[in-house]
Write an enzyme that holds these catalytic residues in place. Structure first.
Site, PDB file in Angstrom:
ATOM      1  N   ARG A  88       0.819  -1.209   0.000  1.00 45.04           N
ATOM      2  CA  ARG A  88       0.000   0.000   0.000  1.00 45.04           C
ATOM      3  C   ARG A  88       0.856   1.262   0.000  1.00 45.04           C
ATOM      4  O   ARG A  88       0.480   2.283   0.581  1.00 45.04           O
ATOM      5  CB  ARG A  88      -0.960  -0.001   1.199  1.00 45.04           C
ATOM      6  CG  ARG A  88      -1.885  -1.206   1.246  1.00 45.04           C
ATOM      7  CD  ARG A  88      -2.780  -1.293   0.003  1.00 45.04           C
ATOM      8  NE  ARG A  88      -3.539  -2.532   0.032  1.00 45.04           N
ATOM      9  CZ  ARG A  88      -3.154  -3.666  -0.567  1.00 45.04           C
ATOM     10  NH1 ARG A  88      -2.033  -3.689  -1.279  1.00 45.04           N
ATOM     11  NH2 ARG A  88      -3.890  -4.745  -0.494  1.00 45.04           N
ATOM     12  N   CYS A 101     -10.967  -0.322   3.149  1.00 44.53           N
ATOM     13  CA  CYS A 101     -10.399  -0.729   4.432  1.00 44.53           C
ATOM     14  C   CYS A 101      -9.852   0.477   5.182  1.00 44.53           C
ATOM     15  O   CYS A 101      -9.130   1.302   4.615  1.00 44.53           O
ATOM     16  CB  CYS A 101      -9.285  -1.747   4.225  1.00 44.53           C
ATOM     17  SG  CYS A 101      -9.867  -3.365   3.690  1.00 44.53           S
TER      18      CYS A 101
END
Length: 296
Positions: free
Chosen positions: A172, A219
């Protein structure tokens, strides 16, 4: 919406609520620059700015932000998937330039129909290419850097082209600094068949069926390691289904915050702070906050 004076390069400039551009559906009014080429982008970057892609993974304050907000349009939101005759081989297809403003879901569908593999693990991510590359968006089945050959990055100092090997990318994280804009990329893809790519997409998509279908940024927290995911830790803290105002920790998956209708950024901030306070291990936000810290 308030239309502001045209820019000298022809960029469209308007004051708009950013809620209309985020998957969570919150965010106050800000000055939005719709830029279609590098000249317009350079002008937009002459004052403090932020870049807004598909609006996923993002929580914008109810007051908006004071900086200019840049959105890529026109040629910077188009994709040339023609194999480059110089860079491509029988084992690897390198495409023409894909604009940072291209919606990722539509791109993935086009690649499937062409039988081109490497990015099917990103199926279902509601992002634009530039933002997805900037945060190396992905799932457990694949991420953006699986399919990148070259990146064009624009900064106030100029434009440069880099490869993934030039960047310290990881989970990420692309390694690209915050004020750098991914304007275009070339994709590195593996020749396959439409049927094989579709099967991989269906497999990855099926694994996401337990995720909520309401408005959400995705998320909330990165998985901390140690064997338990963030969602499991939040669930074990007894927070699944907790509400603040019209924002809720999703009953389907505790690592998602959803907008039940009319939620504010303040509602979401309160839930994020509650999670950080109640979960027994440090958690790093996966959401990007505008501004960058939780109030209080």
């Amino acid at each position: 919406m308030t239309v502001l004076s045209p820019s000298r390069t022809g960029a469209r400039v308007e004051r708009q609520p950013l809620a209309r551009y985020t998957t969570l559906g919150v965010g106050g009014e800000s000055e939005v620059w719709f830029v279609a080429d590098h000249a317009q982008l350079a002008e937009a970057m002459e004052q403090p700015y932020r870049i807004l892609g598909g609006g996923s993974n993002l929580v914008v304050a109810d007051e908006g932000v004071p900086e200019r907000v840049i959105r890529l349009t026109g040629p910077l939101a188009q994709a040339d998937l023609t194999p480059d005759p110089v860079l491509s081989t029988p084992e690897q297809i390198v495409t023409g330039w894909v604009g940072g403003g291209v919606p990722l879901p539509g791109l993935i569908r086009k690649l499937q129909k062409l039988g081109l593999s490497n990015l099917e693990g990103t199926v279902g991510i509601p992002a634009q290419v530039g933002g997805a590359v900037w945060m190396n968006a992905g799932t457990r089945y694949g991420e953006m850097f699986d399919g990148l050959h070259t990146l064009e990055i624009v900064t106030p100092q100029g434009t440069r082209q880099v490869t993934p090997d030039d960047l310290a990318w990881g989970y990420r994280d692309s390694g690209i600094p915050r004020n750098h804009i991914v304007t275009r990329v070339r994709l590195r893809l593996r020749p396959s068949t439409p049927e094989e790519v579709l099967a991989k997409m269906d497999f990855a998509d099926h694994a996401r069926k337990g995720q909520p279908k309401m408005k959400t940024p995705g998320c909330a927290f990165k998985n901390p390691g140690g064997g338990k995911g963030a969602g499991q830790l939040i669930d074990e803290a007894g927070l699944k289904g907790t509400r603040v105002g019209a924002a809720m920790i999703a009953p389907e998956h505790a690592n998602f915050i959803v907008n039940l209708g009319g939620a504010t950024a303040a509602d979401v901030h309160a839930l994020l702070a509650l999670i950080c306070d109640r979960v027994g291990v440090p958690l790093d936000l996966e959401y990007e906050l505008w501004p960058e810290t939780l109030p209080g």
